[in-house]
Design an enzyme around this catalytic site. Structure first.
Site, PDB file in Angstrom:
ATOM      1  N   PRO A 101       0.830  -1.208   0.000  1.00 60.55           N
ATOM      2  CG  PRO A 101      -0.677  -1.503   1.744  1.00 60.55           C
ATOM      3  CD  PRO A 101       0.577  -2.058   1.162  1.00 60.55           C
ATOM      4  N   GLY A 105       3.901   3.633   5.182  1.00 58.62           N
ATOM      5  CA  GLY A 105       5.081   3.346   6.004  1.00 58.62           C
ATOM      6  C   GLY A 105       5.754   2.032   5.674  1.00 58.62           C
ATOM      7  N   GLY A 107       7.303   1.455   2.698  1.00 61.56           N
ATOM      8  CA  GLY A 107       8.389   1.665   1.723  1.00 61.56           C
ATOM      9  C   GLY A 107       7.995   1.401   0.284  1.00 61.56           C
ATOM     10  CB  ALA A 110      12.298   2.787  -1.127  1.00 62.19           C
ATOM     11  CG  ASP A 152      12.108   4.003   4.513  1.00 68.00           C
ATOM     12  OD1 ASP A 152      12.436   3.726   5.681  1.00 68.00           O
ATOM     13  OD2 ASP A 152      11.078   4.644   4.225  1.00 68.00           O
TER      14      ASP A 152
HETATM   15  C1  MEV Z   1      10.265   6.348   7.385  1.00 63.88           C
HETATM   16  O1  MEV Z   1      10.091   5.003   7.004  1.00 63.88           O
HETATM   17  C2  MEV Z   1      11.205   6.449   8.543  1.00 63.88           C
HETATM   18  C3  MEV Z   1      11.466   7.866   9.046  1.00 63.88           C
HETATM   19  O2  MEV Z   1      12.398   7.725  10.123  1.00 63.88           O
HETATM   20  C4  MEV Z   1      12.031   8.758   7.989  1.00 63.88           C
HETATM   21  C5  MEV Z   1      13.430   8.368   7.560  1.00 63.88           C
HETATM   22  O3  MEV Z   1      14.148   7.670   8.261  1.00 63.88           O
HETATM   23  O4  MEV Z   1      13.819   8.797   6.463  1.00 63.88           O
HETATM   24  C6  MEV Z   1      10.207   8.500   9.608  1.00 63.88           C
END
Ligand code: MEV
Length: 315
Positions: A101, A105, A107, A110, A152
């Site tokens: 999705p 969060g 990734g 990436a 990530d």
């Molecule tokens: C995002 O997956 C993680 C954060 O710590 C941002 C980053 O590390 O670039 C929120």
């Protein structure tokens, strides 16, 4: 010629946000959830077409590298790659697909860029070193996601658990005993870029207080690494709980995330926290196997729109 390459999703176990400020963090791949890039060569006649049905139905065409619209991350990635290796634009269609999705969060961006560049390397017959690929994916993350730490792209490109400190060589995480994570999606999409920039504003408003908070998270991550190495799940669960509280203080949790975190703990999880940029997206719970199903059921009953399970360190 047809070429398909994939890349996995990731989840941050401990240390998101403070990792941007040089503190350590731990992230693991979610190998069952993947993005893919499929190239069909010689299909357009004179350029590269990119279609991505899972990314807002994206369908665009690059006629030449010089005139390419690099405001799109996939176009920017292709241009970066081809300029680096001084290779002409191939005549092909690439189809990007993702089970991950978006803005949750996990990734997805990436992973799509990684799959795309892996497949492109095959099409133009270049062997790309993982560290070069990692740098390229990081460059794209920087262009489109503000000030990312690089965690990530690193966990996705190397597809293994990492103990990560910004600008330092990657350290492999030693897993004393495999452990199981249940991931619950709030269904709320949230921009990591916005969350990271809001944390930056907080930090700028009181550097002493927030440096202290980042140090606390950093200490938890170091303790978490020890717990993972020693296979101490009870300790790891408690560290996850403490990390969640500190993330609440950073204002990056949300009522939906808090609700799922509490639900997972009540259903028997050893620990639970939000994961990634926050404000929406996913939470994770550490669970012993016999309770995994009841934790997943409880999360679904409490409003999770999707759940996943992953076992870290089983191979
Ligand atoms: C995002 O997956 C993680 C954060 O710590 C941002 C980053 O590390 O670039 C929120």
């Amino acid at each position: 010629m047809n070429v398909t390459k994939t890349a996995s999703a990731k989840i941050i176990l401990l240390g998101e946000h403070s990792v941007v400020y040089g503190q350590p963090a731990i992230a693991v791949p979610v190998t069952a959830l993947r993005a893919s890039a499929k190239f069909v060569s010689g299909s357009t006649g004179t350029g590269l077409r990119i279609v991505a049905p899972d990314v807002e139905g994206l369908d665009l065409y690059i006629a030449s590298l010089e005139t390419a619209d690099v405001s799109n991350p996939f176009v920017a990635a292709i241009r970066l790659f081809l300029s680096h290796f001084q290779i002409a634009l191939p005549d092909a269609t690439v189809e990007l697909r993702s089970q991950i999705p978006i803005a949750s969060g996990l990734g997805s961006g990436a992973a799509l860029t990684t799959a795309l560049l892996r497949a492109l390397a095959d099409v133009v017959r270049v062997s790309i070193d993982p560290s070069v690929l990692n740098n390229m994916v990081y460059e794209i993350e920087k262009l489109f996601h503000g000030t990312p730490s690089g965690i990530d792209n690193t966990v996705i490109v190397y597809e293994r658990p990492v103990y990560f400190v910004r600008s330092q060589p990657i350290e492999q995480l030693v897993i004393g005993k495999p452990f199981r994570l249940v991931i619950g999606d709030t269904g709320v999409s949230a921009s990591t870029k916005v969350a990271v920039s809001d944390v930056r504003k907080l930090y700028d408003s009181d550097q002493t207080e927030f440096s202290g908070l980042f140090d606390e998270i950093g200490s938890l991550v170091i303790a978490g690494r020890g717990a993972i190495e020693h296979g101490d799940e009870v300790r790891l669960g408690s560290i996850m709980d403490q990390n969640h509280e500190l993330l609440q203080q950073l204002t990056v949790s949300s009522p939906e995330l808090d609700n799922l975190v509490v639900t997972a703990r009540r259903a028997g999880a050893l620990g639970a926290k939000m994961s990634g940029g926050g404000r929406g997206g996913n939470m994770i719970a550490l669970v012993a196997e016999p309770l995994a199903q009841s934790v997943m059921n409880a999360l679904l009953e409490s409003g999770a729109v999707r759940i996943y399970e992953t076992v870290v360190g089983k191979d």
